[in-house]
Design a protein around this motif. Structure first.
Motif, PDB file in Angstrom:
ATOM      1  N   UNK A  97       7.967   9.520  -8.172  1.00 24.46           N
ATOM      2  CA  UNK A  97       8.962   9.847  -7.148  1.00 24.46           C
ATOM      3  C   UNK A  97       8.568   9.269  -5.795  1.00 24.46           C
ATOM      4  N   UNK A  98       7.277   9.248  -5.495  1.00 23.44           N
ATOM      5  CA  UNK A  98       6.827   8.716  -4.208  1.00 23.44           C
ATOM      6  C   UNK A  98       7.210   7.255  -4.043  1.00 23.44           C
ATOM      7  N   UNK A 109       0.324   9.962   3.234  1.00 20.12           N
ATOM      8  CA  UNK A 109      -0.832   9.882   2.362  1.00 20.12           C
ATOM      9  C   UNK A 109      -2.086   9.686   3.204  1.00 20.12           C
ATOM     10  N   UNK A 110      -3.093  10.465   2.953  1.00 21.81           N
ATOM     11  CA  UNK A 110      -4.331  10.353   3.714  1.00 21.81           C
ATOM     12  C   UNK A 110      -4.993   8.996   3.458  1.00 21.81           C
ATOM     13  N   UNK A 111      -5.514   8.426   4.526  1.00 21.48           N
ATOM     14  CA  UNK A 111      -6.232   7.144   4.456  1.00 21.48           C
ATOM     15  C   UNK A 111      -5.354   6.002   3.943  1.00 21.48           C
ATOM     16  N   UNK A 112      -4.054   6.070   4.210  1.00 20.97           N
ATOM     17  CA  UNK A 112      -3.190   4.970   3.805  1.00 20.97           C
ATOM     18  C   UNK A 112      -3.500   3.723   4.629  1.00 20.97           C
ATOM     19  N   UNK A 113      -3.363   2.571   4.003  1.00 21.32           N
ATOM     20  CA  UNK A 113      -3.635   1.303   4.676  1.00 21.32           C
ATOM     21  C   UNK A 113      -2.379   0.682   5.268  1.00 21.32           C
ATOM     22  N   UNK A 114      -1.262   1.343   5.143  1.00 26.27           N
ATOM     23  CA  UNK A 114      -0.011   0.812   5.668  1.00 26.27           C
ATOM     24  C   UNK A 114       0.044   0.985   7.177  1.00 26.27           C
ATOM     25  N   UNK A 115       0.311  -0.096   7.885  1.00 26.37           N
ATOM     26  CA  UNK A 115       0.384  -0.065   9.333  1.00 26.37           C
ATOM     27  C   UNK A 115       1.641   0.668   9.779  1.00 26.37           C
ATOM     28  N   UNK A 120       0.830  -1.210   0.000  1.00 29.57           N
ATOM     29  CA  UNK A 120       0.000   0.000   0.000  1.00 29.57           C
ATOM     30  C   UNK A 120       0.861   1.255   0.000  1.00 29.57           C
ATOM     31  N   UNK A 121       0.580   2.211  -0.867  1.00 25.11           N
ATOM     32  CA  UNK A 121       1.335   3.480  -0.840  1.00 25.11           C
ATOM     33  C   UNK A 121       1.032   4.234   0.449  1.00 25.11           C
ATOM     34  N   UNK A 122       2.027   4.984   0.933  1.00 22.27           N
ATOM     35  CA  UNK A 122       1.804   5.686   2.198  1.00 22.27           C
ATOM     36  C   UNK A 122       2.400   7.088   2.224  1.00 22.27           C
ATOM     37  N   UNK A 123       3.094   7.508   1.162  1.00 21.96           N
ATOM     38  CA  UNK A 123       3.691   8.838   1.144  1.00 21.96           C
ATOM     39  C   UNK A 123       3.146   9.653  -0.019  1.00 21.96           C
ATOM     40  N   UNK A 124       2.979  10.928   0.237  1.00 21.54           N
ATOM     41  CA  UNK A 124       2.633  11.884  -0.806  1.00 21.54           C
ATOM     42  C   UNK A 124       3.838  12.800  -1.000  1.00 21.54           C
ATOM     43  N   UNK A 125       4.412  12.766  -2.176  1.00 22.75           N
ATOM     44  CA  UNK A 125       5.626  13.522  -2.468  1.00 22.75           C
ATOM     45  C   UNK A 125       5.328  14.510  -3.585  1.00 22.75           C
TER      46      UNK A 125
END
Length: 694
Positions: free
Chosen positions: A541-542, A449-455, A298-303
């Protein structure tokens, strides 16, 4: 509120079970029904200690996959003491720890190891604790998995109970050889441990009883050969799909999906290809096989990239004292302002240098508080080539002038970290490859990232604020790192060509483990080389920021004694060479050793001759001392000393010998035991290191 019924089996002692009046069940486990809210899930704790990010990545994968198994995982780093409490923990605990340096704990596990090693803790301190442990190490170095072994030994000495066989993963042959089967058996062991813990809490007896051996899951870890022919173990819940895009929408996070390539697609893959597999293409049976592919991370960063005014850019670079990264041709050119500001920056930097201000703001943020106090920029004053041109490897001795740096007060046996940047040419190639060359001076904004599913997702702490994209790829991210399977899986989603996408899926699948080891891991393939082999891939890039680990310093042993050479620090490096292979058309040198060689240019040196660098501007490097109190000459000089150091492994023992020689001169009446040094090399006349001083 939605509710479900949960069946719990409680194992009681043999005999008549109260509450079970059904005939024939008097000596059987009593099964009863209990109503439980659907949102209540069994809980496990996942703790990790990681230096380069591998242990953290595995721990994060466990936390994500726990939900698929109906479990709630609480993920924490071992240095986050406020997030867990082992003294009162009643749920199963899973440790994932690596080893760094000379058998040392990772920086973020150091305090935890110190805590559990306290002699004041009683033998029943962790009697209530149930744990499993996966240790990561490398048999190419001494003290294999020492940190994991230390933690396990102390946990058992303090009364903790192991519910699953410990795994010792060797990066020398491939971590996945042990990690993959260990993870497969973990969930069965966790559920068995939870059942046993619930059962024990339900049994009321006059005296405590231990869990019978028959209830402990029988887990056996076998060291798998990378060439073993294994049949895929499919999950019945997985659907057979024809493309990777379908897996993204249909597979739960952390799970495994099954992929089947269409026959026509398979024909296109093999058309015009040789019968030998390579990095970019496979052969049958792998090319025709259904694949067990990991679920999409799951993606978790907004770059994002923010264009800045040139004056602001110069100001930031001056603040970081790193004018070397200033682009002389910025996108926004304001010559009337830029030229005077640029020369002002040079004067200001020279003034700061005279004031001996050695540490930049960005360096403090990147390298962290553990290294801030000892991070120094020191000059290289001398270089000596220790081998001849015909030797298999090139060994070079470098001398650092530390006379102006009192914090670098080292002892024989100590090591130190060298902080090197990524090669400018490779950074430029990567920027061009991902289409960001024109934005290299833009500021990088990184957020969750908003609402990321990464724990346990968080912004990497080693990425400072107000830095340019060029600085990020030069000093913060390890662009030479070997791509992990999770990166290959994510990269497949950004690959336009179906044949290349299929090959990326193969390399990260269970069936393609042998190809991954041969063409990626064993070849030490870099991300840039991987992208060159798959030209239709265009990662955002993210994705790079999420998957590229922190640029780590390189450790070297001190090869001198400050008693013999006050104000000097010597170390020996063996220039690492990566040969041509599938995916690497041109060989390359190691990142740090190649950088140091370029700084001193020892190609002009004759073997055994020293080149003083005083005639030219002294090259400077950032170093940080790493004391090693467990690796010292014996304090009692009368004790005999035997040392074994083949190749450049002899370096620290040169410091030992120099120390003893100086102590003999200072204490002529003292008793000194015999001192033996055993050294090994390939050829006496080519790579006999320190022969003139032996």
């Amino acid at each position: 509120m939605c509710r479900i019924y949960v069946v719990i089996s409680v194992i009681r002692p043999l005999g008549k079970n109260k509450g079970c009046e059904t005939a024939g069940l008097n000596d059987s486990p009593c099964i009863f029904w209990e109503r439980m809210p659907s949102e209540v899930k069994p809980r496990i704790v996942v703790l990790y200690g990681s230096q380069k990010g591998q242990a953290q990545s595995i721990a994060e994968g466990i936390a994500e996959e726990a939900e698929e198994h109906g479990l709630l995982a609480e993920l924490s780093c071992l240095n986050q003491k406020d997030k867990y409490n082992l003294e009162k923990e009643k749920s199963p605990v899973v440790f994932i720890v690596s080893t760094t340096g000379d058998g040392e704990p990772p920086d973020n596990a150091l305090q935890f190891v110190k805590h559990i090693k306290k002699k004041t803790l009683s033998s029943v301190h962790y009697k209530h604790l149930h744990y499993a442990l996966l240790a990561l190490g490398d048999t190419n170095y001494e003290n294999f998995c020492k940190c994991g072994k230390t933690i396990e030994r102390r946990l058992q000495e303090l009364g903790a109970q192991k519910f699953y066989a410990t795994g010792y993963a060797d990066d020398g042959v491939g971590l996945e050889v042990v990690v993959d089967p260990w993870l497969e058996g973990l969930w069965k062991a966790v559920k068995a441990a939870l059942t046993n813990m619930i059962s024990n809490s339900s049994i009321k007896e006059d005296s405590e009883k231990t869990i019978p051996d028959s209830l402990i899951p029988d887990v056996q870890l076998n060291l798998l050969s990378l060439t073993d022919d294994q049949s895929p173990d499919f999950d019945p819940k997985c659907a057979s799909m024809g493309s990777a895009s379908a897996t993204q929408a249909g597979s739960p996070s952390g799970g495994v999906v099954s992929l089947t390539t269409r026959p026509q697609e398979t024909q296109n893959i093999n058309l015009g290809m040789s019968n030998a597999p390579s990095l970019s293409h496979s052969v049958s049976p792998l090319s025709d096989a259904s694949l067990n592919v990991p679920a999409l991370p799951p993606p978790f960063l907004e770059v994002s990239l923010q264009e800045v005014d040139t004056v602001d850019e110069v100001r930031v670079l001056v603040k970081s004292h790193d004018l070397a990264l200033l682009d002389p041709f910025p996108v926004v050119i304001k010559l009337k302002v830029l030229i005077p500001v640029y020369f002002f920056c040079i004067l200001l930097s020279f003034f700061l240098l005279l004031k001996k201000k050695k540490m930049s703001t960005c360096f403090i943020q990147i390298f962290g508080p553990l290294n801030c106090e000892t991070l120094n920029e020191v000059p290289i004053s001398r270089a000596v080539c220790l081998t001849t041109g015909e030797s298999v490897k090139t060994a070079i001795l470098l001398e650092l002038d530390i006379s102006a740096y009192p914090l670098l007060n080292y002892q024989p046996g100590d090591s130190f970290d060298v902080f090197c940047p990524n090669r400018a040419s490779e950074v430029k190639q990567l920027l061009k490859r991902v289409g960001l060359e024109d934005q290299k001076n833009h500021h990088v904004q990184v957020s969750l990232l908003k609402n990321t599913k990464k724990k346990g997702a968080q912004v990497p702490s080693y990425i400072p604020q107000n830095i340019s994209l060029l600085y990020l790829l030069t000093w913060c991210l390890e662009i030479r790192s070997v791509p992990k399977k999770a990166f290959l899986r994510a990269l497949a989603e950004h690959t336009a060509d179906s044949v290349q996408r299929r090959r990326l899926q193969e390399l990260c699948s269970k069936q393609g483990a042998a190809d991954y080891n041969q063409f990626v891991r064993e070849s030490s393939l870099s991300v840039l080389e991987l992208l060159a082999a798959f030209p239709s891939s265009l990662p955002p890039l993210s994705l790079l920021v999420e998957h590229l680990p922190k640029l780590q310093p390189r450790p070297y042993s001190a090869a001198s004694s400050c008693l013999q050479h006050p104000g000097k620090l010597n170390f020996v490096l063996s220039v690492v060479e990566f040969p041509v292979c599938s995916g690497r058309p041109v060989g390359r040198r190691g990142l740090c050793t190649g950088w140091l060689v370029d700084l001193v240019n020892p190609a002009q040196l004759l073997p055994g001759e020293a080149e003083s660098l005083c005639r030219m501007a002294l090259p400077q490097i950032h170093v940080s001392l790493r004391p090693n109190c467990s690796f010292r000459p014996p304090p009692d000089t009368s004790v005999p000393l035997v040392m074994v150091g083949p190749g450049t492994g002899v370096a620290p023992f040169i410091g030992f010998l120099q120390q003893r020689e100086k102590e003999r001169q200072q204490n002529p009446d003292a008793v000194f035991g015999e001192t033996w040094l055993f050294f090994g090399c390939r050829y006496r006349d080519r790579d006999y290191l320190f022969r003139s001083t032996a």
